[in-house]
Motif scaffolding. Structure first.
Motif, PDB file in Angstrom:
ATOM      1  N   PRO A 106      73.874  75.266  24.662  1.00  0.00           N
ATOM      2  CA  PRO A 106      73.407  75.159  23.394  1.00  0.00           C
ATOM      3  C   PRO A 106      74.035  73.237  24.240  1.00  0.00           C
ATOM      4  N   GLY A 107      73.185  72.269  22.992  1.00  0.00           N
ATOM      5  CA  GLY A 107      73.330  71.022  23.636  1.00  0.00           C
ATOM      6  C   GLY A 107      72.901  70.544  24.491  1.00  0.00           C
ATOM      7  N   LEU A 108      71.966  71.855  25.365  1.00  0.00           N
ATOM      8  CA  LEU A 108      71.273  70.910  26.454  1.00  0.00           C
ATOM      9  C   LEU A 108      69.347  70.604  26.024  1.00  0.00           C
ATOM     10  N   GLY A 109      69.017  71.251  27.242  1.00  0.00           N
ATOM     11  CA  GLY A 109      67.448  71.211  27.047  1.00  0.00           C
ATOM     12  C   GLY A 109      66.493  71.905  27.995  1.00  0.00           C
ATOM     13  N   PRO A 110      65.594  71.833  27.711  1.00  0.00           N
ATOM     14  CA  PRO A 110      64.342  71.433  29.679  1.00  0.00           C
ATOM     15  C   PRO A 110      65.008  70.607  30.711  1.00  0.00           C
ATOM     16  N   ASP A 111      65.540  68.897  30.182  1.00  0.00           N
ATOM     17  CA  ASP A 111      64.943  68.794  30.934  1.00  0.00           C
ATOM     18  C   ASP A 111      66.709  68.658  32.181  1.00  0.00           C
ATOM     19  N   TRP A 112      67.029  69.526  32.180  1.00  0.00           N
ATOM     20  CA  TRP A 112      68.399  70.152  32.520  1.00  0.00           C
ATOM     21  C   TRP A 112      68.700  71.013  33.654  1.00  0.00           C
ATOM     22  N   LEU A 113      68.933  70.495  34.681  1.00  0.00           N
ATOM     23  CA  LEU A 113      69.879  71.395  35.697  1.00  0.00           C
ATOM     24  C   LEU A 113      70.809  71.439  35.964  1.00  0.00           C
ATOM     25  N   ARG A 114      71.958  72.518  36.622  1.00  0.00           N
ATOM     26  CA  ARG A 114      73.116  72.635  37.019  1.00  0.00           C
ATOM     27  C   ARG A 114      72.870  73.836  38.534  1.00  0.00           C
ATOM     28  N   VAL A 115      73.602  72.597  39.289  1.00  0.00           N
ATOM     29  CA  VAL A 115      73.305  72.705  40.962  1.00  0.00           C
ATOM     30  C   VAL A 115      75.311  72.521  41.724  1.00  0.00           C
ATOM     31  N   ALA A 116      75.361  74.484  42.424  1.00  0.00           N
ATOM     32  CA  ALA A 116      76.097  74.554  43.019  1.00  0.00           C
ATOM     33  C   ALA A 116      76.654  73.635  44.272  1.00  0.00           C
ATOM     34  N   VAL A 117      77.030  73.378  44.341  1.00  0.00           N
ATOM     35  CA  VAL A 117      78.226  72.839  45.046  1.00  0.00           C
ATOM     36  C   VAL A 117      77.872  73.771  46.837  1.00  0.00           C
ATOM     37  N   ARG A 118      77.469  73.325  47.746  1.00  0.00           N
ATOM     38  CA  ARG A 118      77.928  74.014  48.934  1.00  0.00           C
ATOM     39  C   ARG A 118      78.331  73.505  49.740  1.00  0.00           C
ATOM     40  N   ASP A 119      78.028  73.554  51.178  1.00  0.00           N
ATOM     41  CA  ASP A 119      78.154  72.817  52.312  1.00  0.00           C
ATOM     42  C   ASP A 119      77.405  71.712  52.093  1.00  0.00           C
ATOM     43  N   ARG A 120      77.565  70.606  53.605  1.00  0.00           N
ATOM     44  CA  ARG A 120      76.783  69.330  53.737  1.00  0.00           C
ATOM     45  C   ARG A 120      75.591  69.999  54.110  1.00  0.00           C
ATOM     46  N   ASN A 121      75.592  70.538  55.275  1.00  0.00           N
ATOM     47  CA  ASN A 121      73.785  71.320  55.576  1.00  0.00           C
ATOM     48  C   ASN A 121      73.145  71.203  54.892  1.00  0.00           C
ATOM     49  N   THR A 122      73.968  72.320  53.579  1.00  0.00           N
ATOM     50  CA  THR A 122      72.791  73.444  52.645  1.00  0.00           C
ATOM     51  C   THR A 122      72.531  71.797  51.593  1.00  0.00           C
ATOM     52  N   THR A 123      73.729  71.440  51.093  1.00  0.00           N
ATOM     53  CA  THR A 123      72.895  70.064  50.410  1.00  0.00           C
ATOM     54  C   THR A 123      71.985  69.180  50.849  1.00  0.00           C
ATOM     55  N   ASP A 124      71.707  68.562  52.046  1.00  0.00           N
ATOM     56  CA  ASP A 124      71.172  67.599  52.362  1.00  0.00           C
ATOM     57  C   ASP A 124      69.726  68.114  52.863  1.00  0.00           C
ATOM     58  N   ALA A 125      69.494  69.780  53.299  1.00  0.00           N
ATOM     59  CA  ALA A 125      68.697  70.409  53.314  1.00  0.00           C
ATOM     60  C   ALA A 125      68.225  70.530  51.779  1.00  0.00           C
ATOM     61  N   PHE A 126      68.698  71.302  50.490  1.00  0.00           N
ATOM     62  CA  PHE A 126      68.406  70.667  49.209  1.00  0.00           C
ATOM     63  C   PHE A 126      67.724  69.138  48.909  1.00  0.00           C
TER      64      PHE A 126
END
Length: 361
Positions: A331-351
């Motif tokens: 509630p309070g958000l909508g279809p233009d929002w995403l939540r992304v988990a914090v992972r290690d830097r290599n995973t982040t860079d690939a994402f």
């Protein structure tokens, strides 16, 4: 505090799916950025006590040692702690035990289980929607003065915003139960602060305060189900009265005792510091992408993004092997929002590389 109701009734249109959670996104074969559980193997000081209980499962669980250990960690009396099968059970107990409240209010966007539990118990829930334009900052005056049950997360899932303790504490008052979901409190850190910044777990002076905690996130124990409530003895007694017998298993109790130890607390602080560095890296890389906006100041194990066209992008990411959490079920958000988990830097860079290519396509 104003007594003018700033809480809004649920809209009459399509309601967010409160029962949807990140595990539904993180299907087998995908790289999981949808669930906020840390994936590292449990250390020996945690894994060994859990494993040791497997030879003694014929005995009924005894929560007393674990309750005492958790209480000592938070400088509370054992009678001020109620162990639960994960934080989610705590919300169900609150909803079931507090049927006499007349105006329950949930501050959103936040974890949807508190409201879902209230609705399942027949409570007419009102919402206070925090404003993205204001960084999802909490303004206590927006909560109706006659609300006798208020629920808020800190740090809040999915916004990752950490509210100042004094701001959250301003919501407490006689005749009101204030539920603060601190499931991710152990992920937060402030340089120079020895403990968990902005936690209310040790506060005994706030009337009606109930703090909800989880041990499943940092220690990767989502499948074990272990959490606890902290509050006044009289209030916890009402919740314990509706809790099933032996709700917390013997292995989960062993995990609670281990995670309350000095070794565990020290390890948590080190993990929180590492997480903060990985989170800064994620936020910096996201800032490179045009059209992607991180709203608020993230302080936990996840980051909330505003991204126009997020729904087809999320679907395209899944096709390329990546799972992120949709935001439209909050509630309070909508279809233009995403939540992304914090992972290690290599995973982040690939994402980030895949996200950039997906957006360009």
């Amino acid at each position: 505090m104003s007594d003018q109701p700033s809480a809004v009734a649920p809209p009459t249109g399509v309601e967010p799916d409160l029962a949807h959670h990140g595990d539904a996104e993180a299907t087998a074969g995908l790289i999981d950025l949808a669930v906020n559980v840390r994936r590292a193997r449990p250390p020996a000081w945690l894994a060994d006590p859990i494993a040791a209980t497997l030879t003694d499962l014929a005995r009924y669980p005894d929560p007393a040692p674990a309750r005492a250990a958790v209480a000592a960690r938070h400088r509370r009396h054992p009678n001020e702690v109620l162990l639960t099968a994960g934080a989610a059970e705590g919300f169900v107990l609150i909803a079931q035990a507090l049927r006499g409240v007349h105006r329950p209010v949930v501050v959103h966007p936040q974890f949807t289980e508190p409201e879902a539990a209230l609705r399942a118990a027949g409570h007419p829930v009102e919402r206070v929607l925090l404003d993205a334009a204001d960084g999802f900052r909490l303004d206590p005056s927006r909560v109706p003065a006659d609300a006798d049950l208020v629920m808020i997360g800190n740090p809040t899932n999915p916004t990752s915003v950490l509210h100042p303790a004094q701001t959250v504490a301003a919501l407490a008052r006689p005749g009101r139960v204030l539920v603060v979901d601190e499931a991710f409190a152990d992920t937060t850190i402030v340089p120079g602060h020895p403990g968990e910044p902005e936690s209310l777990a040790e506060r005994r002076d706030l009337p009606g305060l109930l703090v909800v905690r989880s041990l499943t996130k940092t220690w990767g124990l989502a499948g074990l189900r272990i959490g606890y409530l902290i509050g006044a003895t009289e209030l916890l007694s009402r919740l314990a009265a509706v809790q099933p017998l032996w709700a917390v298993s013997t292995p989960a109790l062993a995990a609670a005792s281990a995670c309350a130890s000095a070794v565990a607390v020290q390890a948590e602080r080190a993990i929180a510091a590492e997480l903060a560095a990985d989170r800064e890296h994620l936020v910096a890389r996201l800032a490179e992408l045009p059209g992607v906006r991180v709203v608020g100041r993230p302080a936990s194990a996840f980051v909330l993004l505003h991204l126009p066209g997020a729904t087809p992008i999320r679907a395209a990411l899944r096709e390329r092997g990546w799972a992120v959490r949709r935001g439209d079920t909050f509630p309070g958000l909508g279809p233009d929002w995403l939540r992304v988990a914090v992972r290690d830097r290599n995973t982040t860079d690939a994402f980030i590389d895949v996200l950039r290519e997906t957006m360009e396509a």
